[in-house]
Enzyme design. Sequence first.
Site, PDB file in Angstrom:
ATOM      1  N   ARG A 385       0.870  -1.186   0.000  1.00 13.13           N
ATOM      2  CA  ARG A 385       0.000   0.000   0.000  1.00 13.13           C
ATOM      3  C   ARG A 385       0.900   1.227   0.000  1.00 13.13           C
ATOM      4  O   ARG A 385       1.810   1.329   0.821  1.00 13.13           O
ATOM      5  CB  ARG A 385      -0.907   0.038   1.232  1.00 13.13           C
ATOM      6  N   HIS A 445       3.403  -9.286   0.730  1.00 13.91           N
ATOM      7  CA  HIS A 445       3.078  -8.412   1.856  1.00 13.91           C
ATOM      8  C   HIS A 445       4.330  -7.959   2.602  1.00 13.91           C
ATOM      9  O   HIS A 445       4.258  -7.134   3.504  1.00 13.91           O
ATOM     10  CB  HIS A 445       2.127  -9.165   2.805  1.00 13.91           C
ATOM     11  N   TYR A 478      -0.239   4.814  12.182  1.00 14.07           N
ATOM     12  CA  TYR A 478      -0.065   3.410  12.541  1.00 14.07           C
ATOM     13  C   TYR A 478       1.252   3.245  13.296  1.00 14.07           C
ATOM     14  O   TYR A 478       2.268   3.831  12.919  1.00 14.07           O
ATOM     15  CB  TYR A 478       0.007   2.523  11.287  1.00 14.07           C
ATOM     16  N   ARG A 574      -4.004  -6.829  18.720  1.00  7.87           N
ATOM     17  CA  ARG A 574      -4.922  -5.695  18.530  1.00  7.87           C
ATOM     18  C   ARG A 574      -6.345  -6.133  18.221  1.00  7.87           C
ATOM     19  O   ARG A 574      -7.302  -5.658  18.805  1.00  7.87           O
ATOM     20  CB  ARG A 574      -4.413  -4.810  17.392  1.00  7.87           C
TER      21      ARG A 574
END
Length: 702
Positions: A385, A445, A478, A574
Amino acid sequence: MNAKHFQDALKTIPTDAADMLNRELSQLAFNRRVLAQAEDPDMPLLERLRFLCIVSSNLDEFFEVRVASLMAPNRLETPNRLPAALDAALEQASVECHRLVARQYAVLNDEILPQLGKRRIRLLNGKERNEAQRAWVKHYFETEVRPLLTPIGLDPAHPLPQVMNKSLNFIVELSGRDAFGRDNAIAIVKAPRVLPRVIRLPDELADGGIAFCLLSSVIHSHIADLFNEREVVAYSQFRVTRNSDLWVDEEEVKNLRQALVTELMSRPFGFAVRLEVSKNCPPHLVEFLLNQYSVERRHLFAVDGPVNMVRLLEVVNNVKDPELHFPAFLPGLPRRFTDGDIFALLRKNDLLLHHPFESFQPVVEFIRGAARDPNVLAIKQTIYRTGMNSDLMDALVMAAQQGKEVTVVVELMARFDEEANINWAERLERAGAQVVYGVVGLKTHAKLALVLRRENGELRYYAHLGTGNYHPTTTKFYTDFGMLTAHPGLTAEVHEVFNHLTSLNKPRKMDYLWLAPFSLHKNLIGAIHHEAAMAKAGKRGRIIAKMNALLDESVIRALYEASGAGVKIDLIVRGACALRPGVPGLSENIRVRSIVGRFLEHTRIFYFRNGEQHDVYLASADWMNRNLFRRIEVAFPVLDRVLKKRVIVEGLNIYLKDNTDAWELGADGSYRRRKPRDKQLQVRAQRILAEKLGSLNLDKPA
């Protein structure tokens, strides 16, 4: 979502085994923890509204992806009844979603909007607007809205129009006959996508404050004006949520990028999984919509407010009063980074960055400096991303234009970022970069960048490895770790990963990196088993791990075995967690907590005591089946003793001491928020890190 709700849910939700928690309920429990932030009266008012919007956005994705994936096989094949276990899972998830949404709108209407009103910040509906405001809204409707509206009366020649995923629409019931004498009583009106959903009124009409109205309210107030000589009997806004997972036949497709471009065009019109309407929508209109869009009744939500609460973020972003927001925060910049030449700096020591408390700018400058440096011959990078606008991507384009060998592994299947990644891939190729799309069937990823530089007649490698994306926005919100290094062993193995991704050759055995789907799972299980063996031998076994989700059954069972052997295990998860902690004879040595604060916890850290070695790995992977077996992921060791201690202290220990933003998971699947006995004893990990590493203005209340 309290303990009783979860205990009831666990009786009805089938799981693969009694010692595993249900994934869907655990995922929704995370959203309940986010909602608790909006319920907190000590939270700045507009930040409470922001957390409400985040819950809505999360629930959108829950239906678009998770619920849709559970329903997809039944939709794609001959429709029939869902299997009993799956049906029960969807039913209980639906019950929990309805509880969440009801509470969400109650907080909005009973707490946040009234308190904003006291601060003279108002979201005005038609009844609340005064004469001058009504006149302005009418003019806005006539000049900006009405010309873009196309009411569609339904008849055989005008069937129900296809509405896009999550778009704002209205269903209208009309009396009388149309111009041709027919009884077509239903019309559909689509709200124009080009118009803002939240409209700020001129300041002179705000009575000394700030006034907003919703586009839906503007259309509501004037919807009767769209139908000449016919009476509007009833109407309601509505929104349809659709399956948003893209699918391509990876065995048949010859050009993945072109196949995705085609698939993206159809994404807004996937099968419907949820219907949202106004709470006062007449039952017969509800039934009409349910039937037309083939939505199950349990996925109907009649809401007391806007059908898309996410749009209220425009209010949050439009009001600049600092008292209503979190204290101002500026990320810090490591002192070592100011020394000048980043390559000279890395030849001395690795550089560890803890985002967002420390700036992402050194990573951007690492790539930008490499692009400008005449001694740099090649740059390689993975992109999962990165967003539509990116200085880092611009630097890669510049490097390619200057004739450097630029190789970029772009993950085209990064959910909801496919279009941005396709655009970057095309731009990079036009600049002369080599663009590859990783391994078909496995998402890339891993977060890696590699620079090859000629120094004294030899090539030297420099690398960045991280836990988060190369995205200019998320790096500010983040929590992630990144490491810049010139370590010969680490950088050589990063180079090996890139060769694997481009050549598709089997990677060589690695001494430092754990690479999925080849060695990461095996090494992870091995490290857990090693701690168990140490404990069985009478030595101290210790595991601490931090991640976004823990769902892989094989990892959970290894942790259960380690617990039984006497290993003390702390997990900071989380979101969704399928492991049951604190069960006698199964997991009595395991504690699980979740941190929900100002920043989104995104770091993946794996700590194994390993005698006196204190092994620390940072990773792109969560402990989920997809990450371990169906993605290209990398876990990398922190080798420098000083930096290793930093990760343990900043990434783990502080979070284990948090007694304010921390939630502890019980064996029944319920979460209990930690509360200090005295506010003076509050420990908030994120605030401590923001004060220590960045610049946090605490003159305003948090």
